[in-house]
Design a protein around this motif. Structure first.
Motif, PDB file in Angstrom:
ATOM      1  N   LEU A 178      -1.674  -1.401  -4.068  1.00 56.43           N
ATOM      2  CA  LEU A 178      -2.723  -0.395  -3.939  1.00 56.43           C
ATOM      3  C   LEU A 178      -2.095   0.969  -3.681  1.00 56.43           C
ATOM      4  N   VAL A 179      -2.454   1.948  -4.509  1.00 60.12           N
ATOM      5  CA  VAL A 179      -1.905   3.295  -4.410  1.00 60.12           C
ATOM      6  C   VAL A 179      -3.060   4.290  -4.361  1.00 60.12           C
ATOM      7  N   ILE A 180      -2.980   5.256  -3.449  1.00 57.38           N
ATOM      8  CA  ILE A 180      -3.932   6.363  -3.437  1.00 57.38           C
ATOM      9  C   ILE A 180      -3.159   7.655  -3.671  1.00 57.38           C
ATOM     10  N   THR A 181      -3.816   8.642  -4.271  1.00 54.14           N
ATOM     11  CA  THR A 181      -3.188   9.949  -4.451  1.00 54.14           C
ATOM     12  C   THR A 181      -4.099  11.018  -3.866  1.00 54.14           C
ATOM     13  N   GLY A 182      -3.492  12.042  -3.280  1.00 59.34           N
ATOM     14  CA  GLY A 182      -4.272  13.123  -2.695  1.00 59.34           C
ATOM     15  C   GLY A 182      -3.400  14.333  -2.415  1.00 59.34           C
ATOM     16  N   THR A 183      -4.048  15.412  -2.074  1.00 58.61           N
ATOM     17  CA  THR A 183      -3.334  16.650  -1.756  1.00 58.61           C
ATOM     18  C   THR A 183      -2.864  16.627  -0.308  1.00 58.61           C
ATOM     19  N   PRO A 184      -1.888  17.464   0.057  1.00 59.29           N
ATOM     20  CA  PRO A 184      -1.473  17.555   1.459  1.00 59.29           C
ATOM     21  C   PRO A 184      -2.626  17.876   2.398  1.00 59.29           C
ATOM     22  N   ALA A 185      -3.579  18.677   1.943  1.00 61.11           N
ATOM     23  CA  ALA A 185      -4.725  19.018   2.797  1.00 61.11           C
ATOM     24  C   ALA A 185      -5.528  17.776   3.158  1.00 61.11           C
ATOM     25  N   PHE A 186      -5.602  16.815   2.246  1.00 63.08           N
ATOM     26  CA  PHE A 186      -6.335  15.589   2.542  1.00 63.08           C
ATOM     27  C   PHE A 186      -5.628  14.796   3.644  1.00 63.08           C
ATOM     28  N   TYR A 187      -4.300  14.732   3.572  1.00 64.06           N
ATOM     29  CA  TYR A 187      -3.559  13.955   4.566  1.00 64.06           C
ATOM     30  C   TYR A 187      -3.431  14.681   5.906  1.00 64.06           C
ATOM     31  N   ASP A 188      -3.349  15.999   5.873  1.00 65.54           N
ATOM     32  CA  ASP A 188      -3.030  16.759   7.085  1.00 65.54           C
ATOM     33  C   ASP A 188      -4.183  17.577   7.638  1.00 65.54           C
ATOM     34  N   GLY A 189      -5.205  17.850   6.823  1.00 65.67           N
ATOM     35  CA  GLY A 189      -6.278  18.752   7.242  1.00 65.67           C
ATOM     36  C   GLY A 189      -7.359  18.060   8.060  1.00 65.67           C
ATOM     37  N   PHE A 242       0.855  -1.189   0.000  1.00 63.26           N
ATOM     38  CA  PHE A 242       0.000   0.000   0.000  1.00 63.26           C
ATOM     39  C   PHE A 242       0.887   1.234   0.000  1.00 63.26           C
ATOM     40  N   LYS A 243       0.524   2.224  -0.824  1.00 57.56           N
ATOM     41  CA  LYS A 243       1.310   3.452  -0.917  1.00 57.56           C
ATOM     42  C   LYS A 243       0.366   4.640  -1.040  1.00 57.56           C
ATOM     43  N   ALA A 244       0.711   5.725  -0.354  1.00 59.37           N
ATOM     44  CA  ALA A 244      -0.049   6.972  -0.443  1.00 59.37           C
ATOM     45  C   ALA A 244       0.841   8.032  -1.069  1.00 59.37           C
ATOM     46  N   VAL A 245       0.364   8.655  -2.130  1.00 53.46           N
ATOM     47  CA  VAL A 245       1.128   9.691  -2.837  1.00 53.46           C
ATOM     48  C   VAL A 245       0.473  11.030  -2.558  1.00 53.46           C
ATOM     49  N   ARG A 246       1.283  12.007  -2.176  1.00 53.46           N
ATOM     50  CA  ARG A 246       0.764  13.337  -1.857  1.00 53.46           C
ATOM     51  C   ARG A 246       1.433  14.380  -2.731  1.00 53.46           C
ATOM     52  N   ARG A 254      10.717   4.617   0.440  1.00 54.73           N
ATOM     53  CA  ARG A 254      10.124   3.376   0.937  1.00 54.73           C
ATOM     54  C   ARG A 254       9.037   3.630   1.984  1.00 54.73           C
ATOM     55  N   ALA A 255       8.859   4.879   2.401  1.00 56.15           N
ATOM     56  CA  ALA A 255       7.865   5.206   3.420  1.00 56.15           C
ATOM     57  C   ALA A 255       6.460   5.012   2.865  1.00 56.15           C
ATOM     58  N   VAL A 256       5.481   4.947   3.756  1.00 55.10           N
ATOM     59  CA  VAL A 256       4.106   4.707   3.328  1.00 55.10           C
ATOM     60  C   VAL A 256       3.573   5.868   2.500  1.00 55.10           C
ATOM     61  N   GLN A 257       4.069   7.086   2.762  1.00 55.70           N
ATOM     62  CA  GLN A 257       3.698   8.249   1.955  1.00 55.70           C
ATOM     63  C   GLN A 257       4.875   8.705   1.108  1.00 55.70           C
ATOM     64  N   LEU A 258       4.576   9.036  -0.140  1.00 57.75           N
ATOM     65  CA  LEU A 258       5.551   9.659  -1.028  1.00 57.75           C
ATOM     66  C   LEU A 258       5.142  11.110  -1.254  1.00 57.75           C
TER      67      LEU A 258
END
Length: 439
Positions: A283-294, A55-59, A322-326
């Protein structure tokens, strides 16, 4: 050194850029700044190929290249023999809290290096062919005895999907129904069963009865069907499946109850990937910093926030791929100019006006154009790549090739029409029109 691109690949990439779109393929030709992720991506694809799950989250901010990154990643996955699917999360058409809808969109976008979307039928047919080959190789079976072959194939189907059938028995039942319909020459019935297997609603009741299944796919059944799809992919020779859930930040705009359900569904997916329920899934998700931090995004659900928590260093050069968020750092004027250089060289390769293209759109001109586009977007270089490339191809490179006396420094004037701008780009062009009273 990168091998030269074929004329067909060049044309597909250039045509997409001319429209202001992200190309569907050939993104390795344009991948500026993604080398830093290539090693970790290769490791993760290797994990998936050996039966693991990732699983990976891209910001990244709007315009930082999240969709580009996702499609570049899909190209790497296809080269490693993974199937891929890119799903655009949206408030109305693909709400994340309804996993049955996400699964349906996944199937609609399912593709491989060989087959375009939707590749479900080709994959299912290849799986049954593989089962037949395994049945014939298992012992002294007369290949002309069709009933005996069918019996062994049915046994193998049950064995391969035994784990899936504990939670989603209708997946195997529908596959049997599909094969039965084909054997009976009922092509329409087989297509209807396949549509139901792909999560499509409103399949005719007669087709469901033909397959021995009831109702439509629900939220919980979707996870079982995804598990079944992974088994089918593995058995017919694919190394796994890459699923990209793009633009998950749209969750911030839905009603609070739907948002909470969606965040919990995402938490459930993350947990089950890490628990090993989906071997072969990337599985990869993409989102803005506001989604991850807001407050209206990931932080609204503490267990999900804990799972995605990542410490980013002050200097992005030292981010851990290699972290869960890129974190996608976005473009600078220099990297935008480098991107323009790659597009110019791609356009010029094989063109009858190659020398003029390189001379008229030299590196200095590309840098000037990058600064001009960025300037008209209020200095927000991060959202400039789409428009920069569109203007470069359609406004500069095409006329240079078509008209021998065209000089972009003299004959091209950069304009940004409101109709061609996205909401984010349109807001940026107005940024310098707002008068602020500063103390």
């Amino acid at each position: 050194m990168r091998p030269p691109a074929s004329a067909a690949r060049r044309r597909l990439v250039i045509d997409a850029l001319r429209r202001g779109a992200v190309p569907e393929s050939g993104l390795d030709l344009l991948a500026v700044g993604l080398d830093r992720f290539a090693g970790a991506v290769g490791e993760e694809i290797g994990t998936v190929r050996t039966g693991g799950a990732v699983f990976k989250a891209v910001r990244g901010e709007y315009g930082s290249g999240k969709t580009f990154f996702a499609r570049w990643l899909a190209e790497q996955a296809k080269r490693a023999n993974l199937a891929t699917a890119e799903v655009q999360v949206s408030e109305n058409e693909t709400p994340l809290h309804r996993l049955e809808t996400v699964y349906r969109r996944l199937i609609e976008r399912l593709t491989t290096a060989t087959f375009p979307p939707s590749a479900l039928r080709q994959i299912i047919d290849a799986w049954f062919y593989a089962l037949e080959e395994d049945a014939l190789a298992a012992g002294d079976l007369d290949p002309t005895d069709q009933q005996a072959v069918e019996r062994i194939v049915d046994d193998l189907l049950g064995q391969r999907l035994a784990r899936v059938s504990r939670t989603a028995p209708s997946f195997a039942i529908a596959l049997r129904g599909y094969r039965t319909a084909l054997a009976a020459g009922d092509v329409a019935g087989a297509e209807a069963v396949l549509a139901w297997l792909g999560g499509q609603p409103h399949v005719a009741a007669t087709a469901r009865r033909h397959a021995g299944v009831r109702g439509d796919l629900d939220h919980f059944g979707a996870l079982g069907f995804l598990q079944g799809l992974l088994v089918v992919l593995r058995d017919c020779g694919y190394a796994g499946l890459l699923v990209v859930l793009d633009e998950v930040e749209t969750l911030q705009r839905v009603r609070s109850d739907a948002r909470d359900k969606a965040l919990n569904a995402l938490r459930q997916l993350v947990d089950e990937v890490h628990a090993g329920r989906f071997p072969g899934l990337y599985l990869v998700i993409t989102g803005t910093p506001a989604f991850y931090d807001g407050p209206q995004g990931v932080q609204r659900l503490a267990p999900l926030a804990q799972r995605l928590a990542t410490d980013f260093p002050v200097d992005p050069r030292f981010d851990n791929p290699r972290a869960v968020q890129l974190r996608l750092p976005g473009f600078t004027v220099d990297s935008l100019t480098e991107l323009g250089r790659r597009v110019r060289d791609l356009f010029a390769a094989g063109s009858p006006a190659e020398d003029r293209l390189r001379a008229m759109a030299d590196d200095d001109y590309l840098a000037d154009l990058a600064r001009a586009v960025t300037g008209q977007l209020g200095g927000r270089v991060g959202i400039a790549p789409r428009l920069f490339l569109k203007k470069l191809v359609a406004g500069v490179l095409d006329p240079i090739e078509l008209y021998p006396d065209f000089d972009p420094r003299r004959d091209y004037a950069l304009t940004l029409a409101r109709a061609e701008l996205t909401d984010v780009e349109r807001n940026a062009t107005r940024a310098d029109e707002i008068e602020l009273e500063l103390p």
